[in-house]
Scaffold this motif. Structure first.
Motif, PDB file in Angstrom:
ATOM      1  N   ALA B 106       0.835  -1.199   0.000  1.00  0.00           N
ATOM      2  CA  ALA B 106       0.000   0.000   0.000  1.00  0.00           C
ATOM      3  C   ALA B 106       0.875   1.257   0.000  1.00  0.00           C
ATOM      4  CB  ALA B 106      -0.931  -0.007   1.212  1.00  0.00           C
ATOM      5  N   LEU B 107       2.054   1.175   0.658  1.00  0.00           N
ATOM      6  CA  LEU B 107       2.948   2.331   0.727  1.00  0.00           C
ATOM      7  C   LEU B 107       3.983   2.314  -0.399  1.00  0.00           C
ATOM      8  CD1 LEU B 107       3.611   2.195   4.590  1.00  0.00           C
ATOM      9  CD2 LEU B 107       2.248   3.920   3.398  1.00  0.00           C
ATOM     10  N   ARG B 108       3.875   1.307  -1.299  1.00  0.00           N
ATOM     11  CA  ARG B 108       4.812   1.152  -2.417  1.00  0.00           C
ATOM     12  C   ARG B 108       6.267   1.150  -1.950  1.00  0.00           C
ATOM     13  NH1 ARG B 108       0.597   0.219  -4.282  1.00  0.00           N
ATOM     14  NH2 ARG B 108      -0.249   0.806  -6.300  1.00  0.00           N
ATOM     15  N   THR B 109       6.509   0.343  -0.910  1.00  0.00           N
ATOM     16  CA  THR B 109       7.879   0.285  -0.431  1.00  0.00           C
ATOM     17  C   THR B 109       8.330  -1.160  -0.243  1.00  0.00           C
ATOM     18  OG1 THR B 109       9.390   1.276   1.173  1.00  0.00           O
ATOM     19  CG2 THR B 109       7.346   0.385   2.062  1.00  0.00           C
ATOM     20  N   GLY B 110       9.603  -1.342   0.100  1.00  0.00           N
ATOM     21  CA  GLY B 110      10.158  -2.687   0.275  1.00  0.00           C
ATOM     22  C   GLY B 110       9.882  -3.218   1.664  1.00  0.00           C
ATOM     23  N   TYR B 111      10.297  -4.441   1.899  1.00  0.00           N
ATOM     24  CA  TYR B 111      10.011  -5.074   3.185  1.00  0.00           C
ATOM     25  C   TYR B 111      11.021  -6.182   3.424  1.00  0.00           C
ATOM     26  CZ  TYR B 111       7.724  -8.796   5.884  1.00  0.00           C
ATOM     27  OH  TYR B 111       7.467  -9.800   6.735  1.00  0.00           O
ATOM     28  N   MET B 112      11.590  -6.211   4.629  1.00  0.00           N
ATOM     29  CA  MET B 112      12.528  -7.279   4.990  1.00  0.00           C
ATOM     30  C   MET B 112      11.910  -8.101   6.115  1.00  0.00           C
ATOM     31  SD  MET B 112      16.139  -5.166   4.705  1.00  0.00           S
ATOM     32  CE  MET B 112      15.766  -3.979   5.990  1.00  0.00           C
ATOM     33  N   ALA B 113      11.816  -9.404   5.896  1.00  0.00           N
ATOM     34  CA  ALA B 113      11.103 -10.262   6.844  1.00  0.00           C
ATOM     35  C   ALA B 113      12.053 -10.889   7.857  1.00  0.00           C
ATOM     36  CB  ALA B 113      10.370 -11.371   6.088  1.00  0.00           C
ATOM     37  N   GLU B 114      11.576 -11.064   9.074  1.00  0.00           N
ATOM     38  CA  GLU B 114      12.269 -11.824  10.102  1.00  0.00           C
ATOM     39  C   GLU B 114      13.700 -11.372  10.317  1.00  0.00           C
ATOM     40  OE1 GLU B 114      10.056 -14.632  11.809  1.00  0.00           O
ATOM     41  OE2 GLU B 114      11.531 -15.960  10.913  1.00  0.00           O
TER      42      GLU B 114
END
Ligand SMILES: Cc1cc2nc3c(=O)[nH]c(=O)nc-3n(C[C@H](O)[C@H](O)[C@H](O)COP(=O)(O)OP(=O)(O)OC[C@H]3O[C@@H](n4cnc5c(N)ncnc54)[C@H](O)[C@@H]3O)c2cc1C
Lengths: 263, 320
Positions: B106-114
């Motif tokens: 929704a924010l058009r950004t990246g994401y790093m999990a865990e």
């Protein structure tokens, strides 16, 4: 039933992972194949098709190497395989991947269901399903271990830490599956042969009207390096003449390690 | 409004306090405020969140007892609009790992999990270390697009010491979205995994066990050792013989002694036991991967070995 779209990642084959012994870095070139959980998503789509009909389309973002995974999917029984390329040759992160997938899915309407694994085992980041549902504004059910489709409606059992939930949604919807959902079939020699005659259709970013600068701009995550931590284990196989003797020896080792607390 | 701040959220309250601990550190580094989101029904109140480090609590009052993930999503996005944080940390529960990519999209950004290590560099980019390749490798990643979004598993970061600090409570209002899915039933599971995480000795079962009744062999061993019982994922998630499993998608353990019985040693399981001090494995297949990851291995049938081991330990206890 309309189309069932299965999102596949051509993942690194974990059993083939090679590590440089001095730098502890992953060496290039491991074999690629359908990710383990995506394979279960495909299996589930095939089972739905067997019950209620529909056409199973698989979709992957990748490059020429990804065709191995798509052939594997066609051999399992998928009707069509679509390859989405960036046209830049660059590695793409999940944000970009989901933007490309949304554009490709747009070409496959009408569809009833989008399935994928809850995560890929190589990147372990579980983003694609949720991201796509968000971009398409569709119902999303994650971690599904049981799925029933009945008269335009979906009923799923999903596994959360503290509870199992039974969830319903109208179609079309996005579902991510967990390991427990099924055991994927092993394709027969015949179907492997037949797969080679089925088409692999390629879309690139331009043909999907995704401008290349958008593909590059969207790159939000950069992988700086991947290392395999050294596991310092003794790897002693304890052997004796008899089981009793082996066990005795083991117990002595544990006492001298100070991890056996017998007072 | 505010700039360069950090926002944290988890529906798991203990985890939210841990996020506040790490968030405080990152916010200080960015010279920005630390905010956290609270949904009115939650068991921790705003004052307490402030004591544990928050400058601002974004409170969504009275959402009803059984709020939907779409409401969480909408509340978080509204909170982001209010404080425009540079870093967003979300607790890595299964709900959190569904929420984080949704708001990232929704924010058009990246994401790093865990993420198990987090740091902000000179440019204000977020650097993270996280497990990849099924848990057998560690990647260093950089998020270059703001806001940076990351999820953090439980027990990685410590909560800050509580103190009497000042903070403000900002009430947020949204129109609750109409949910797209309906939960028709919720079957609660009994949980007991916390004991595994703090256990000093763990004996664990894999698919080498042929039936639930046979776990008795393990229970007897656990009794002499004062150990907790763990297992691999198939035994819990497929067979339902036990509730909790150990590994990348289960509990991460760090006992002094870990005894793996009838476990093959897939990377997903090994990722949960790597911090054990001593690993012992019992497997009838000499080539089993678990032996590569063990300090001591016994090649043989667990049905034969376990009773002997239990008997030997009992004798040892009785004699001394
Ligand atoms: C996304 C994902 C996440 C996962 N997360 C986890 C996780 O967190 N934890 C986890 O454990 N797994 C996890 N898995 C599953 C994992 O891939 C393996 O399926 C699982 O670890 C195998 O469990 P196992 O060793 O008990 O069984 P198997 O691999 O079937 O091994 C059984 C072993 O028992 C031995 N054996 C058989 N009979 C005897 C006997 N009589 N005496 C002695 N030895 C015997 C065999 O030689 C064999 O080595 C995950 C999988 C996926 C896809």
């Amino acid at each position: 039933m309309n189309r069932l779209i299965v999102l596949l990642k051509d993942a690194v084959d974990l059993s083939e992972l090679k590590v440089d012994p001095t730098t502890r870095r992953i060496l290039e070139g491991p074999k690629r194949r359908i990710g383990e959980l995506d394979k279960r998503a495909l299996e589930e789509a095939l089972r739905i098709r067997e019950k209620v009909g529909g056409e199973v389309c698989t979709l992957t973002v990748g490059d020429d190497r990804s065709k191995t995974a798509l052939l594997e999917a066609l051999a399992m029984g998928a009707d069509k395989a679509y390859l989405v390329t960036t046209g830049t040759g660059a590695w793409v992160d999940a944000l970009t991947t989901s933007i490309l997938l949304r554009a490709a899915v747009g070409r496959l309407t009408p569809f009833d269901l989008i399935l994928c694994g809850e995560m890929s085992l190589d990147s372990l980041s579980s983003q694609i399903g949720p991201r796509l549902a968000e971009l398409l504004d569709l119902p999303l059910i994650t971690y599904v271990k049981q799925l029933v489709i009945d008269s335009g409606r979906l009923r799923a059992v999903r596994d959360l830490e503290d509870a199992d939930e039974v969830v319903q949604a109208e179609l079309p919807a996005v579902v991510t599956v967990s390991r427990e959902i099924n055991e994927p079939r092993i394709p027969s020699l015949m179907s492997i042969m037949r797969a080679k005659t089925k088409p692999i259709i390629t879309f690139d970013a331009a043909s999907l009207d995704v401008p290349p600068e958008m593909v590059l701009e969207a790159q939000s995550i950069e992988i700086i390096g991947v290392e395999v931590p050294q596991v310092e284990r003794k790897r002693v196989i304890v052997k004796g003449e008899t089981i009793e003797e082996s066990v005795e020896k083991l117990v002595h080792h544990l006492i001298s390690e100070g991890v056996l607390e017998v007072r | 409004m505010t700039e360069r701040g950090v926002m944290v959220y988890s529906e798991d309250k203990e985890l939210e306090l841990q996020l506040l601990g790490k968030g405080r550190e990152l916010a200080d580094r960015l010279s920005g405020p630390l905010s956290t989101v609270s949904l009115g029904h939650e068991s921790i109140d705003a004052e307490e969140l402030i004591r544990y480090g928050a400058d601002q609590v974004l409170l969504f009052k009275d959402p009803g007892p059984d709020i939907h993930i779409e409401t969480y999503r909408a509340v978080l996005l509204e909170a982001v609009k209010r404080v425009s944080p540079e870093v967003i940390l979300i607790g890595s529960t299964r709900r959190g790992r569904e929420l984080a990519p949704r708001i990232s999209s929704a924010l058009r950004t990246g994401y790093m999990a865990e993420c198990i290590e987090l740091e902000v560099d000179e440019k204000g980019d977020l650097l993270a270390r996280r497990l990849v390749y099924g848990g057998s490798a560690m990647a260093l990643e950089r998020s270059r697009r703001r806001p940076h979004v990351a999820t953090v598993p439980p027990r990685i970061f410590r909560r800050a010491e509580p103190s009497n600090r000042a903070g403000e409570v900002i009430e947020i209002m949204i129109e609750k979205p109409k949910p797209k899915t309906v939960v028709v039933e919720r079957r609660m599971k009994s949980r007991g995994g916390e004991a595994l995480e703090s256990a000093r000795v763990i004996v664990a079962a894999g698919r080498g066990f042929r039936s639930k009744e046979d776990l008795r062999l393990l229970e007897e061993l656990a009794e002499v050792l004062g150990a907790e019982i763990g297992c691999t994922r198939p035994l819990a998630a497929d067979s339902g013989w036990l509730n909790e499993w150990i590994g990348i998608s289960g509990h991460k353990v760090k006992p002094k002694l870990y005894i793996a019985c009838g476990i093959s040693g897939t990377v997903q399981h090994l990722a949960g036991i790597r911090d054990s001090q001593v690993i012992v494995s019992i497997n009838k297949d000499e080539g089993a991967n678990i032996f590569q990851a063990s300090d001591y291995g016994l090649v043989g049938d667990l049905y034969v070995i376990l009773p002997v081991l239990t008997r030997t330990l009992r004798k040892l206890k009785g004699e001394s």
